[in-house]
Design an enzyme around this catalytic site. Structure first.
Site, short mmCIF file in Angstrom:
data_model
loop_
_atom_site.label_atom_id
_atom_site.label_comp_id
_atom_site.label_asym_id
_atom_site.label_seq_id
_atom_site.Cartn_x
_atom_site.Cartn_y
_atom_site.Cartn_z
NE ARG A 1 -4.16 -1.67 2.20
CZ ARG A 1 -5.29 -1.20 1.72
NH1 ARG A 1 -5.39 0.06 1.37
NH2 ARG A 1 -6.34 -1.99 1.57
CG ASP B 1 -12.84 2.93 2.31
OD1 ASP B 1 -13.35 2.24 1.41
OD2 ASP B 1 -11.84 2.56 2.96
CE1 TYR C 1 -0.75 -8.93 -1.46
CE2 TYR C 1 -2.65 -10.24 -0.85
CZ TYR C 1 -1.99 -9.02 -0.89
OH TYR C 1 -2.60 -7.90 -0.37
#
Length: 392
Positions: free
Chosen positions: A107, A291, A214
């Site tokens: 991120r 969001d 991952y």
């Protein structure tokens, strides 16, 4: 201060994507971020092609690919037995079908890339600007911050997250706690014990729990997220979702799943929230994004992707409807309504679908057997369930 600026409240992935997309059209943009620096909480992030083809359009996809990993498969396993149930190939055929790759990355790397691109395109980036008030006035908006600074512009974009202060002007709803909690962690790949794939996003699901794994940063890190339904939440325990509950929940899983738990961060945990979809994101000359507009559960890995879609959609709508340097109220209203009319049906559908997928992942008993039967019987070239999400 410039009366012609677009003011973006919030400097996360959604806010910065919107700022970049709008600035690339030649408009002045100012981002007001309350934190002292631009930073993302968490670790890994999945970017499906509905997002990556837009990042390509914004000129940042190559940097994202360089910072991340292009996985070959998305794999679903049974967390109790370890059996592989199905997988989705993410290679060349997948990329041709959807017009973009599937990328996994940190991120903070995506945020850094967006910050750099915003600076390149002249976006004014301000930290330490906690917004107290947004006021619609004749000809524009005024944003007042806690430090006393005031910023005027054509319109304001509220990308201030799950607990958006601006959303409270539209709705008295509150975030909905799902009763599930996430523990995250990254570990250098050379410290991983046991076999692990460097080319797959692996989901292990079982009754009331799942684990996602991952690689990140060109395969140098392994990202892991463990999620479970907290018994303490249902019992009203104020310390619900604690590490003891984590260990108890995953004690029934297969050895490859249990092996992941010691590398998770135990000093922080993330309760899983969403909200009910809204049928209006607009108040005056201020509109919601990301969001703030549509927080969703993580089961489709679409939170950031939908925020990226929002940012580009808003920029496109402004291009279509705002042709003057000082647009009138009618033009601004048309642009913002066109944006929300395009986005609300899609994001509402994905919010609701994410809940359904979470129920399916976490089902127990006969339901789990039926789910596994459906998954194992799926043809690997069956894209029916992802076409509506990843498609144009």
């Amino acid at each position: 201060m410039s009366d012609g600026e677009i003011l973006v409240i919030g400097g996360g992935i959604g806010g910065l994507t919107a700022a970049l997309a709008i600035a690339r059209s030649g408009r002045a943009v100012r981002v007001l971020e309350r934190a002292p620096e631009f930073a993302e909480i968490g670790a890994g992030l999945q970017l499906a092609p509905n997002a990556t083809r837009l990042l390509d359009r914004l000129g940042v996809l190559d940097a994202c690919v360089e910072a991340g990993v292009l996985p070959e498969r998305l794999v679903f396993n049974d967390a109790l037995t370890g059996a592989r149930l199905t997988h989705l190939d993410l290679g060349e055929d997948f990329r041709r079908r959807y017009g973009g790759p599937y990328v996994v990355m940190h991120r903070s790397d995506l945020l850094r890339i967006l910050v750099e691109a915003c600076r390149t395109h002249g976006v004014a980036l301000e930290n330490g600007r906690e917004v107290d008030e947004v006021t619609t006035e004749p000809g524009g908006v005024t944003v007042t911050c806690a430090d006393g600074s005031r910023h005027t512009g054509v319109l304001a974009v509220a990308a201030d997250g799950l607990r958006s202060g601006v959303r409270g002007r539209l709705s008295d709803d509150q975030p909905i706690d799902s009763g599930y909690v996430a523990y995250r962690g990254t570990i250098p790949m050379d410290e991983v014990t046991g076999p692990i794939s460097l080319s797959e996003v692996v989901v292990w699901f079982g009754p009331g729990l799942h684990l996602v794994q991952y690689p990140l940063r060109s395969g140098r890190l392994l990202n892991q997220v463990a999620v479970f339904r907290s018994p303490g939440f249902a019992a009203g325990d104020p310390d619900w979702g604690n590490p003891d509950e984590l260990d108890a929940a995953f004690s029934v899983t297969c050895e490859p799943v249990r092996r992941a738990l010691p590398s998770l961060w135990r000093n922080n945990r993330w309760p899983m929230y969403d909200r009910e979809p809204l049928d209006n994101w607009l108040t005056g000359r201020t509109v919601l994004l990301g969001d703030a507009a549509h927080p969703m559960l993580q089961y489709l890995a679409q939170g950031a992707c939908q925020a990226i879609e929002d940012g580009v959609s808003l920029a496109d709508s402004l291009d279509r409807h705002l042709t003057d340097a000082a647009p009138d109220a009618v033009s601004v209203d048309k642009a913002l309504h066109a944006y929300q009319d395009e986005r609300i049906p899609r994001t509402s559908h994905i919010q609701r679908t994410a809940r359904v997928w979470g129920d399916m992942w976490h089902i127990d008993g006969v339901g789990a057997l039926l789910r596994n039967e459906v998954f194992t019987g799926r043809a690997v070239d069956d894209y029916r369930h992802v076409d509506p999400i990843y498609g144009a």
